[in-house]
Write a protein that holds these residues in place. Structure first.
Motif, PDB file in Angstrom:
ATOM      1  N   GLY A   3      -7.553  22.839  11.000  1.00 60.75           N
ATOM      2  CA  GLY A   3      -7.430  21.509  11.997  1.00 60.75           C
ATOM      3  C   GLY A   3      -7.747  22.039  13.381  1.00 60.75           C
ATOM      4  O   GLY A   3      -8.321  21.099  14.260  1.00 60.75           O
ATOM      5  N   ASP A   6     -11.153  22.237  14.058  1.00 58.10           N
ATOM      6  CA  ASP A   6     -11.852  20.831  14.275  1.00 58.10           C
ATOM      7  C   ASP A   6     -11.637  20.259  15.531  1.00 58.10           C
ATOM      8  O   ASP A   6     -12.558  19.576  16.163  1.00 58.10           O
ATOM      9  CB  ASP A   6     -11.280  19.879  12.984  1.00 58.10           C
ATOM     10  N   PHE A   7     -10.344  20.328  16.010  1.00 52.11           N
ATOM     11  CA  PHE A   7      -9.805  19.753  17.282  1.00 52.11           C
ATOM     12  C   PHE A   7     -10.559  20.416  18.497  1.00 52.11           C
ATOM     13  O   PHE A   7     -11.356  19.790  19.341  1.00 52.11           O
ATOM     14  CB  PHE A   7      -8.309  19.908  17.428  1.00 52.11           C
TER      15      PHE A   7
ATOM     16  N   LEU B  96     -15.097   8.329  18.861  1.00 60.06           N
ATOM     17  CA  LEU B  96     -13.951   9.446  19.049  1.00 60.06           C
ATOM     18  C   LEU B  96     -14.164  10.271  20.418  1.00 60.06           C
ATOM     19  O   LEU B  96     -13.278  10.565  21.097  1.00 60.06           O
ATOM     20  CB  LEU B  96     -14.001  10.381  17.743  1.00 60.06           C
ATOM     21  N   VAL B 100     -12.008  10.725  23.447  1.00 57.16           N
ATOM     22  CA  VAL B 100     -11.468  12.163  24.029  1.00 57.16           C
ATOM     23  C   VAL B 100     -11.726  12.112  25.299  1.00 57.16           C
ATOM     24  O   VAL B 100     -10.822  12.598  26.076  1.00 57.16           O
ATOM     25  CB  VAL B 100     -11.739  13.324  23.132  1.00 57.16           C
ATOM     26  N   VAL B 104      -8.865  12.947  28.328  1.00 63.89           N
ATOM     27  CA  VAL B 104      -9.102  14.064  29.215  1.00 63.89           C
ATOM     28  C   VAL B 104      -9.151  13.674  30.568  1.00 63.89           C
ATOM     29  O   VAL B 104      -8.471  13.916  31.547  1.00 63.89           O
ATOM     30  CB  VAL B 104     -10.345  14.642  28.992  1.00 63.89           C
ATOM     31  N   LEU B 147      -3.605  20.116  25.187  1.00 60.33           N
ATOM     32  CA  LEU B 147      -4.047  20.119  23.847  1.00 60.33           C
ATOM     33  C   LEU B 147      -3.036  19.361  22.856  1.00 60.33           C
ATOM     34  O   LEU B 147      -3.348  18.307  22.269  1.00 60.33           O
ATOM     35  CB  LEU B 147      -4.347  21.450  23.288  1.00 60.33           C
ATOM     36  N   LEU B 150      -3.028  15.571  24.127  1.00 64.51           N
ATOM     37  CA  LEU B 150      -4.355  15.026  23.629  1.00 64.51           C
ATOM     38  C   LEU B 150      -4.434  14.777  21.997  1.00 64.51           C
ATOM     39  O   LEU B 150      -4.711  13.439  21.460  1.00 64.51           O
ATOM     40  CB  LEU B 150      -5.450  16.068  23.683  1.00 64.51           C
ATOM     41  N   ARG B 151      -3.728  15.581  21.176  1.00 68.24           N
ATOM     42  CA  ARG B 151      -3.575  15.655  19.806  1.00 68.24           C
ATOM     43  C   ARG B 151      -2.883  14.317  19.569  1.00 68.24           C
ATOM     44  O   ARG B 151      -3.258  13.594  18.967  1.00 68.24           O
ATOM     45  CB  ARG B 151      -2.797  16.758  19.159  1.00 68.24           C
ATOM     46  N   ILE B 154      -4.688  11.105  20.542  1.00 66.37           N
ATOM     47  CA  ILE B 154      -5.675  10.937  19.426  1.00 66.37           C
ATOM     48  C   ILE B 154      -4.909  10.321  18.224  1.00 66.37           C
ATOM     49  O   ILE B 154      -5.192   9.288  17.506  1.00 66.37           O
ATOM     50  CB  ILE B 154      -6.485  11.950  19.213  1.00 66.37           C
ATOM     51  N   ARG B 165     -10.657  13.770  10.274  1.00 70.34           N
ATOM     52  CA  ARG B 165     -11.246  14.851  10.746  1.00 70.34           C
ATOM     53  C   ARG B 165     -10.306  15.970  10.638  1.00 70.34           C
ATOM     54  O   ARG B 165     -10.192  17.219  11.110  1.00 70.34           O
ATOM     55  CB  ARG B 165     -11.380  14.758  12.411  1.00 70.34           C
ATOM     56  N   ARG B 166      -8.939  15.804   9.983  1.00 68.25           N
ATOM     57  CA  ARG B 166      -7.765  16.634   9.680  1.00 68.25           C
ATOM     58  C   ARG B 166      -7.411  17.420  11.132  1.00 68.25           C
ATOM     59  O   ARG B 166      -7.230  18.690  11.157  1.00 68.25           O
ATOM     60  CB  ARG B 166      -8.350  17.629   8.880  1.00 68.25           C
ATOM     61  N   ILE B 167      -7.345  16.525  12.164  1.00 65.84           N
ATOM     62  CA  ILE B 167      -6.965  17.009  13.505  1.00 65.84           C
ATOM     63  C   ILE B 167      -5.455  17.440  13.426  1.00 65.84           C
ATOM     64  O   ILE B 167      -4.724  16.270  13.483  1.00 65.84           O
ATOM     65  CB  ILE B 167      -7.315  16.199  14.540  1.00 65.84           C
TER      66      ILE B 167
END
Lengths: 113, 167
Positions: A3, A6-7, B96, B100, B104, B147, B150-151, B154, B165-167
């Protein structure tokens, strides 16, 4: 792929380099040339101003020196006239004193030794 | 002048892109790029090598971007338009990426610039620290915080995309 990777890939893709608009390079070069030309003009103006200032200063110094010289000459002339006047007065007084005690005037004739 | 033209040709895209991601405004990015290269022209005699020139440009562009963001006192909320290649990502991916970029653009000036230097230019933390003249630990902590932010953003805005996307 994790992940985290990916990020990070998503961030890289989102923040990838953007192409600048066409003509930006040319505009920047033109701005640099323009600034250089302006600077050159400014330097020329400064140089001209400095030259004029030096010329004006030189003329002022020369004029002042000439005025000083003229003043000194005038003063010397006045002193000379004053000295001549005093000498004439003394000689006239002496002549009168000599005359009062009967001394005749001495006449020098030209050609006598 | 020849050296300058060469540096301009090689690096104007980097400077413009950094400014664009930081300011979110094409005209402002162009102005900043021009300012940075005019400054480079003024300091050309101090530049020792092409690598030095690149580092100098990154440092000046990053710091001027930060100053400009703070001067304007705004946080861009629009999604920045970036032309994707013809055979580029899917519509979903494009959306997406735009989100992002918008996220940002809402980060504080220095955190935003750190992210751009890290992910646009692929710079190491030490290089970023050197460019921004801050300790490496500061860069590390701000990057980590940004980060995480942002995670979370999202996930909040597009949970389905996050899952995909398995973020």
């Amino acid at each position: 792929m994790t992940g985290q990777n990916d990020f990070e890939d998503l961030l890289k893709a989102s923040l990838r380099r953007v192409e600048p608009p066409p003509g930006l390079q040319a505009r920047i070069l033109a701005a640099v040339r323009s600034r250089r030309a302006r600077r050159r003009t400014a330097w020329l103006c400064i140089a001209a101003a400095v030259s004029l200032a030096v010329l004006a200063a030189s003329l002022a110094v020369a004029w002042r020196r000439e005025r000083l010289r003229a003043e000194q000459a005038e003063q010397a002339r006045r002193q000379f006239e004053f000295a001549i006047r005093i000498t004439c007065e003394r000689l006239a007084r002496l002549d009168r004193q000599l005359a009062s005690i009967g001394v005749r005037r001495i006449h020098f004739e030209e050609g006598l030794p | 002048m020849l050296l300058f033209a060469e540096l301009l040709r090689e690096h104007h895209s980097m400077v413009y892109s950094l400014a664009y991601h930081a300011l979110g405004d094409r005209a402002a990015a162009e102005d900043l790029t021009q300012e940075v290269f005019l400054a480079l022209y003024e300091h050309l005699d101090e530049i020792e090598s092409p690598a030095h020139a690149k580092a100098w440009l990154l440092r000046v562009a990053a710091n001027r971007s930060i100053d400009e963001i703070r001067r304007r006192g705004y946080r861009r909320s629009l999604s920045l338009e970036v032309a994707e290649p013809a055979h580029g990502p899917s519509q979903e991916e494009t959306v997406l990426r735009a989100q992002v970029r918008a996220m940002v653009a809402r980060l504080p000036a220095r955190a935003r610039t750190i992210l751009i230097l890290r992910y646009q230019e692929g710079m190491e933390l030490a290089e970023i620290a050197q460019a921004l003249e801050v300790p490496v630990q500061t860069v590390k902590s701000r990057l980590h915080r940004s980060l995480n932010l942002l995670r979370q953003s999202i996930f909040r805005r597009a949970p389905d995309l996050r899952a995909a996307r398995r973020i």
